[in-house]
Design an enzyme around this catalytic site. Structure first.
Site, PDB file in Angstrom:
ATOM      1  N   THR A 126      10.113 -17.192   4.962  1.00  0.00           N
ATOM      2  CA  THR A 126      10.214 -17.539   3.550  1.00  0.00           C
ATOM      3  C   THR A 126       9.234 -16.735   2.711  1.00  0.00           C
ATOM      4  O   THR A 126       8.172 -16.336   3.203  1.00  0.00           O
ATOM      5  CB  THR A 126       9.933 -19.045   3.356  1.00  0.00           C
ATOM      6  OG1 THR A 126       9.816 -19.346   1.964  1.00  0.00           O
ATOM      7  CG2 THR A 126       8.619 -19.443   4.033  1.00  0.00           C
ATOM      8  N   ASP A 127       9.572 -16.535   1.445  1.00  0.00           N
ATOM      9  CA  ASP A 127       8.646 -15.855   0.549  1.00  0.00           C
ATOM     10  C   ASP A 127       7.415 -16.706   0.244  1.00  0.00           C
ATOM     11  O   ASP A 127       6.405 -16.211  -0.264  1.00  0.00           O
ATOM     12  CB  ASP A 127       9.334 -15.446  -0.754  1.00  0.00           C
ATOM     13  CG  ASP A 127       9.945 -16.615  -1.526  1.00  0.00           C
ATOM     14  OD1 ASP A 127       9.851 -17.766  -1.062  1.00  0.00           O
ATOM     15  OD2 ASP A 127      10.536 -16.366  -2.604  1.00  0.00           O
ATOM     16  N   GLU A 128       7.464 -17.989   0.589  1.00  0.00           N
ATOM     17  CA  GLU A 128       6.327 -18.871   0.311  1.00  0.00           C
ATOM     18  C   GLU A 128       5.084 -18.507   1.115  1.00  0.00           C
ATOM     19  O   GLU A 128       3.982 -18.929   0.774  1.00  0.00           O
ATOM     20  CB  GLU A 128       6.719 -20.333   0.546  1.00  0.00           C
ATOM     21  CG  GLU A 128       7.775 -20.820  -0.422  1.00  0.00           C
ATOM     22  CD  GLU A 128       8.033 -22.310  -0.320  1.00  0.00           C
ATOM     23  OE1 GLU A 128       7.060 -23.083  -0.218  1.00  0.00           O
ATOM     24  OE2 GLU A 128       9.216 -22.700  -0.342  1.00  0.00           O
ATOM     25  N   TYR A 154       3.571 -26.517   4.744  1.00  0.00           N
ATOM     26  CA  TYR A 154       4.827 -25.881   5.135  1.00  0.00           C
ATOM     27  C   TYR A 154       4.686 -24.370   5.210  1.00  0.00           C
ATOM     28  O   TYR A 154       4.971 -23.746   6.242  1.00  0.00           O
ATOM     29  CB  TYR A 154       5.946 -26.244   4.160  1.00  0.00           C
ATOM     30  CG  TYR A 154       7.107 -25.282   4.215  1.00  0.00           C
ATOM     31  CD1 TYR A 154       7.837 -25.120   5.390  1.00  0.00           C
ATOM     32  CD2 TYR A 154       7.464 -24.503   3.112  1.00  0.00           C
ATOM     33  CE1 TYR A 154       8.888 -24.212   5.465  1.00  0.00           C
ATOM     34  CE2 TYR A 154       8.513 -23.605   3.175  1.00  0.00           C
ATOM     35  CZ  TYR A 154       9.223 -23.462   4.351  1.00  0.00           C
ATOM     36  OH  TYR A 154      10.259 -22.553   4.428  1.00  0.00           O
ATOM     37  N   LYS A 158       4.820 -21.614   8.452  1.00  0.00           N
ATOM     38  CA  LYS A 158       5.724 -20.473   8.536  1.00  0.00           C
ATOM     39  C   LYS A 158       4.942 -19.166   8.648  1.00  0.00           C
ATOM     40  O   LYS A 158       5.344 -18.253   9.390  1.00  0.00           O
ATOM     41  CB  LYS A 158       6.653 -20.440   7.320  1.00  0.00           C
ATOM     42  CG  LYS A 158       7.646 -21.585   7.267  1.00  0.00           C
ATOM     43  CD  LYS A 158       8.629 -21.586   8.417  1.00  0.00           C
ATOM     44  CE  LYS A 158       9.636 -20.469   8.319  1.00  0.00           C
ATOM     45  NZ  LYS A 158      10.665 -20.541   9.401  1.00  0.00           N
TER      46      LYS A 158
END
Length: 340
Positions: A126-128, A154, A158
């Site tokens: 994810t870009d997060e 979260y 990741k």
């Protein structure tokens, strides 16, 4: 017959990827491993369950013995890992399960890949993991070289999994790749996410809870475009590489909500601003230049078109999502938004 193992395939993006594979490679064998937690829905796969070249296995990537047994039986050439706990609010509430699934589950899969041999292990990220960008610097974008700077349990889980994948590439020579995507939307998305949540609430004339003032910006990617990108990376992307997948569709959350209300002919008086999420990232914006340059990928779906298709899908599949917004999800929804 080439065998693909898709973990988390009863979830939103994973199920859409399975549909993509079955259409793109009708002679391939597709094996789906999913624990059917809150976001996994077996009814999503109802249309493919009886196909001879599809197999569903209920199980968790955290169950090391079960993972190895499945590899022993199926000997997949390609493994695509969508299995993850993903919702930031749930991670703030219960971070432990995110660490177990997103980090240790990824390790189990890669250890099995090493033992049984695969052509490619692909980690869907994810870009997060990059943290966030300032609202007043629209020229800034996340690239594959942007340092990891996770903001939530979260995204930290990741990011840790991504680092573990890169370590396995370097230490063991595992043929692995990573993709980091922007916010996905489209059919079969669990209705705790922004777009389906707002559609469901608007149709029921319930308040639409918007964090803070709704100024947070996200880059939106139609799920079918994401699936095509992963397919390209899996078969033509370079092992050991990270590829950013972005939609070139940056929008403020409040503008998304207003568009949905306009499409459904509902009043903006349904918008209810609630207390902001802890550590809420301001802006995500992906630069997909690398995947375009190396693999020729570009998003095909403009946001207006994709949103219209998504709303039409939710209107036509009320039976799918209405059963989800009852029971346990209602209790969770009340915990998240009831007192804000």
């Amino acid at each position: 017959m080439t065998t693909y193992l898709v973990t988390g395939g009863a979830g939103f993006i994973g199920s859409n990827f399975i549909f993509h594979l079955l259409e793109r490679y009708p002679q391939a064998r597709i094996v789906c491993l999913d624990a059917l937690t809150y976001a996994g829905n077996l009814s999503t796969l109802a249309g493919v369950m009886e196909r001879e070249n599809f197999r569903f296995v209920r199980g968790s990537v955290t169950d090391r013995e079960a993972v190895f047994a499945l590899f022993q039986e199926e000997r997949p050439e390609y493994v695509v890992n969508f299995a993850a706990e993903t919702h930031v609010d749930r991670a703030i509430e219960s971070p432990g399960v995110f660490l177990e699934t997103n980090i240790l589950g990824t390790q189990n899969l890669m250890d099995a890949c090493r033992q049984y041999g695969v052509e490619r292990f692909h980690q869907v990220s994810t870009d997060e993991v990059y943290g966030d960008l300032p609202l007043d610097r629209p020229e800034l974008l996340f690239t594959e070289e942007t340092p990891l700077c996770a903001s939530s349990p979260y995204s930290a889980s990741k990011a840790a999994a991504d680092l573990l994948v890169q370590a396995y590439v370097r230490t063991y020579g595992l043929p692995a790749s990573i993709s980091r995507c922007s916010n996905n939307y489209g059919p079969y998305q669990f209705p705790e996410k922004l777009i389906p949540l707002m559609i469901a609430n608007a149709l029921a004339d319930r308040p639409l809870p918007v964090y803070g003032t709704g100024e947070n910006v996200r880059d939106w990617l139609y799920v079918a475009d994401h699936c095509k990108a992963i397919d390209l990376i899996l078969h033509r992307g370079r092992a050991g590489q990270v590829y950013n997948i972005g939609g070139h569709n940056e929008m403020r959350n409040i503008d998304i909500v207003r568009r949905i209300l306009a499409c459904l002919h509902k009043s903006e008086t349904l918008i209810t601003f609630v207390k902001d999420r802890a550590g809420h990232d301001l802006r995500y914006a992906i630069d997909p230049a690398k995947i375009h340059r190396e693999l020729g990928w570009l998003p095909e779906t403009r946001f207006a078109e994709g949103l219209e298709k998504t709303i039409d899908w939710y209107l036509a599949h009320r039976d799918w999502w209405e059963q989800i917004v009852s029971g346990e999800y209602r209790a969770y929804y009340q915990r998240m938004y009831g007192g804000r």
